[in-house]
Design a protein around this motif. Structure first.
Motif, PDB file in Angstrom:
ATOM      1  N   ALA A 113      -7.651  -6.147   6.100  1.00 39.74           N
ATOM      2  CA  ALA A 113      -6.293  -5.875   5.623  1.00 39.74           C
ATOM      3  C   ALA A 113      -5.813  -4.516   6.104  1.00 39.74           C
ATOM      4  CB  ALA A 113      -6.238  -5.959   4.091  1.00 39.74           C
ATOM      5  N   PHE A 114      -6.702  -3.519   6.110  1.00 39.00           N
ATOM      6  CA  PHE A 114      -6.303  -2.199   6.596  1.00 39.00           C
ATOM      7  C   PHE A 114      -6.050  -2.214   8.104  1.00 39.00           C
ATOM      8  CE2 PHE A 114      -8.569  -0.427   2.712  1.00 39.00           C
ATOM      9  CZ  PHE A 114      -7.382  -0.208   2.041  1.00 39.00           C
ATOM     10  N   ILE A 115      -6.845  -2.970   8.836  1.00 40.10           N
ATOM     11  CA  ILE A 115      -6.614  -3.086  10.285  1.00 40.10           C
ATOM     12  C   ILE A 115      -5.281  -3.778  10.548  1.00 40.10           C
ATOM     13  CG2 ILE A 115      -7.416  -4.242  12.389  1.00 40.10           C
ATOM     14  CD1 ILE A 115     -10.277  -3.684  11.361  1.00 40.10           C
ATOM     15  N   PHE A 116      -5.022  -4.881   9.823  1.00 46.13           N
ATOM     16  CA  PHE A 116      -3.748  -5.580   9.994  1.00 46.13           C
ATOM     17  C   PHE A 116      -2.570  -4.716   9.555  1.00 46.13           C
ATOM     18  CE2 PHE A 116      -6.216  -9.720   9.745  1.00 46.13           C
ATOM     19  CZ  PHE A 116      -6.137  -9.934  11.114  1.00 46.13           C
ATOM     20  N   THR A 117      -2.801  -3.829   8.601  1.00 46.16           N
ATOM     21  CA  THR A 117      -1.751  -2.890   8.200  1.00 46.16           C
ATOM     22  C   THR A 117      -1.379  -1.989   9.375  1.00 46.16           C
ATOM     23  OG1 THR A 117      -2.494  -2.865   5.902  1.00 46.16           O
ATOM     24  CG2 THR A 117      -1.152  -1.023   6.613  1.00 46.16           C
ATOM     25  N   SER A 118      -2.394  -1.467  10.049  1.00 43.14           N
ATOM     26  CA  SER A 118      -2.134  -0.602  11.209  1.00 43.14           C
ATOM     27  C   SER A 118      -1.410  -1.361  12.312  1.00 43.14           C
ATOM     28  CB  SER A 118      -3.446  -0.045  11.759  1.00 43.14           C
ATOM     29  OG  SER A 118      -4.081   0.739  10.791  1.00 43.14           O
ATOM     30  N   GLY A 143      -1.333  -3.153   2.980  1.00 42.87           N
ATOM     31  CA  GLY A 143      -2.007  -1.965   2.457  1.00 42.87           C
ATOM     32  C   GLY A 143      -2.396  -2.127   0.997  1.00 42.87           C
ATOM     33  N   ILE A 144      -1.502  -2.692   0.214  1.00 43.87           N
ATOM     34  CA  ILE A 144      -1.806  -2.940  -1.202  1.00 43.87           C
ATOM     35  C   ILE A 144      -2.920  -3.970  -1.336  1.00 43.87           C
ATOM     36  CG2 ILE A 144      -0.875  -3.938  -3.330  1.00 43.87           C
ATOM     37  CD1 ILE A 144       1.800  -2.574  -2.597  1.00 43.87           C
ATOM     38  N   GLY A 189      -5.303  -4.589   0.860  1.00 45.65           N
ATOM     39  CA  GLY A 189      -6.550  -3.931   1.243  1.00 45.65           C
ATOM     40  C   GLY A 189      -7.095  -3.040   0.139  1.00 45.65           C
ATOM     41  N   ALA A 190      -6.220  -2.288  -0.507  1.00 46.33           N
ATOM     42  CA  ALA A 190      -6.644  -1.426  -1.619  1.00 46.33           C
ATOM     43  C   ALA A 190      -7.173  -2.258  -2.783  1.00 46.33           C
ATOM     44  CB  ALA A 190      -5.481  -0.552  -2.073  1.00 46.33           C
ATOM     45  N   PHE A 191      -6.540  -3.400  -3.042  1.00 41.66           N
ATOM     46  CA  PHE A 191      -6.998  -4.286  -4.119  1.00 41.66           C
ATOM     47  C   PHE A 191      -8.394  -4.826  -3.816  1.00 41.66           C
ATOM     48  CE2 PHE A 191      -7.404  -8.642  -5.731  1.00 41.66           C
ATOM     49  CZ  PHE A 191      -7.396  -8.383  -7.088  1.00 41.66           C
ATOM     50  N   PHE A 192      -8.612  -5.308  -2.590  1.00 41.07           N
ATOM     51  CA  PHE A 192      -9.935  -5.821  -2.215  1.00 41.07           C
ATOM     52  C   PHE A 192     -10.990  -4.721  -2.298  1.00 41.07           C
ATOM     53  CE2 PHE A 192      -7.900  -9.329   0.488  1.00 41.07           C
ATOM     54  CZ  PHE A 192      -8.067 -10.263  -0.520  1.00 41.07           C
ATOM     55  N   LEU A 193     -10.629  -3.511  -1.918  1.00 44.60           N
ATOM     56  CA  LEU A 193     -11.563  -2.392  -1.992  1.00 44.60           C
ATOM     57  C   LEU A 193     -11.902  -2.067  -3.442  1.00 44.60           C
ATOM     58  CD1 LEU A 193     -12.979  -0.613   0.066  1.00 44.60           C
ATOM     59  CD2 LEU A 193     -11.126   1.016  -0.170  1.00 44.60           C
ATOM     60  N   LEU A 194     -10.911  -2.109  -4.318  1.00 45.53           N
ATOM     61  CA  LEU A 194     -11.154  -1.854  -5.736  1.00 45.53           C
ATOM     62  C   LEU A 194     -12.069  -2.915  -6.344  1.00 45.53           C
ATOM     63  CD1 LEU A 194     -10.451  -0.356  -8.428  1.00 45.53           C
ATOM     64  CD2 LEU A 194      -8.597  -1.998  -8.660  1.00 45.53           C
ATOM     65  N   VAL A 195     -11.786  -4.180  -6.070  1.00 44.92           N
ATOM     66  CA  VAL A 195     -12.600  -5.259  -6.640  1.00 44.92           C
ATOM     67  C   VAL A 195     -14.031  -5.197  -6.120  1.00 44.92           C
ATOM     68  CG1 VAL A 195     -12.870  -7.770  -6.753  1.00 44.92           C
ATOM     69  CG2 VAL A 195     -10.622  -6.756  -7.061  1.00 44.92           C
ATOM     70  N   SER A 196     -14.193  -4.939  -4.827  1.00 48.00           N
ATOM     71  CA  SER A 196     -15.550  -4.861  -4.284  1.00 48.00           C
ATOM     72  C   SER A 196     -16.297  -3.654  -4.850  1.00 48.00           C
ATOM     73  CB  SER A 196     -15.528  -4.820  -2.758  1.00 48.00           C
ATOM     74  OG  SER A 196     -14.863  -3.676  -2.295  1.00 48.00           O
ATOM     75  N   SER A 197     -15.597  -2.562  -5.131  1.00 51.04           N
ATOM     76  CA  SER A 197     -16.234  -1.403  -5.763  1.00 51.04           C
ATOM     77  C   SER A 197     -16.704  -1.735  -7.170  1.00 51.04           C
ATOM     78  CB  SER A 197     -15.267  -0.221  -5.819  1.00 51.04           C
ATOM     79  OG  SER A 197     -14.921   0.192  -4.530  1.00 51.04           O
ATOM     80  N   LEU A 198     -15.908  -2.500  -7.893  1.00 54.94           N
ATOM     81  CA  LEU A 198     -16.325  -2.913  -9.240  1.00 54.94           C
ATOM     82  C   LEU A 198     -17.555  -3.810  -9.181  1.00 54.94           C
ATOM     83  CD1 LEU A 198     -12.837  -3.557 -10.882  1.00 54.94           C
ATOM     84  CD2 LEU A 198     -14.363  -1.611 -11.218  1.00 54.94           C
TER      85      LEU A 198
END
Length: 75
Positions: free
Chosen positions: A11-16, A36-37, A39-48
């Motif tokens: 998602a971050f790559i596609f954002t760029s 971007g949102i 990607g941030a959501f996926f990063l948050l869920v994977s961190s949890l």
């Protein structure tokens, strides 16, 4: 769990990439923001999920250590 991290990176790559496309085409300004949102959501869920996994690993290690200490005291 690893899939969520890969999705976040994608998602971050596609954002760029979409920022570049939008700057040339002058339309669909919401796409980079949405990606971007996402990607941030996926990063948050994977961190949890990682936090949950670490807690389970620590509990398992503590239980195994207690078992071996009790076993050593018994013999």
């Amino acid at each position: 769990m690893l899939t969520l991290l890969y999705l976040a990176v994608a998602a971050f790559i596609f954002t760029s990439v979409s920022i570049g496309v939008v700057s040339v085409s002058f339309s669909y300004y919401w796409i980079p923001v949405a990606l971007g949102i996402l990607g941030a959501f996926f990063l948050l869920v994977s961190s949890l999920y990682l936090l949950r996994e670490v807690r389970l690993a620590v509990q398992g290690t503590e239980a195994e250590t207690d078992f071996h200490l009790r076993l050593a005291r018994h013999h």
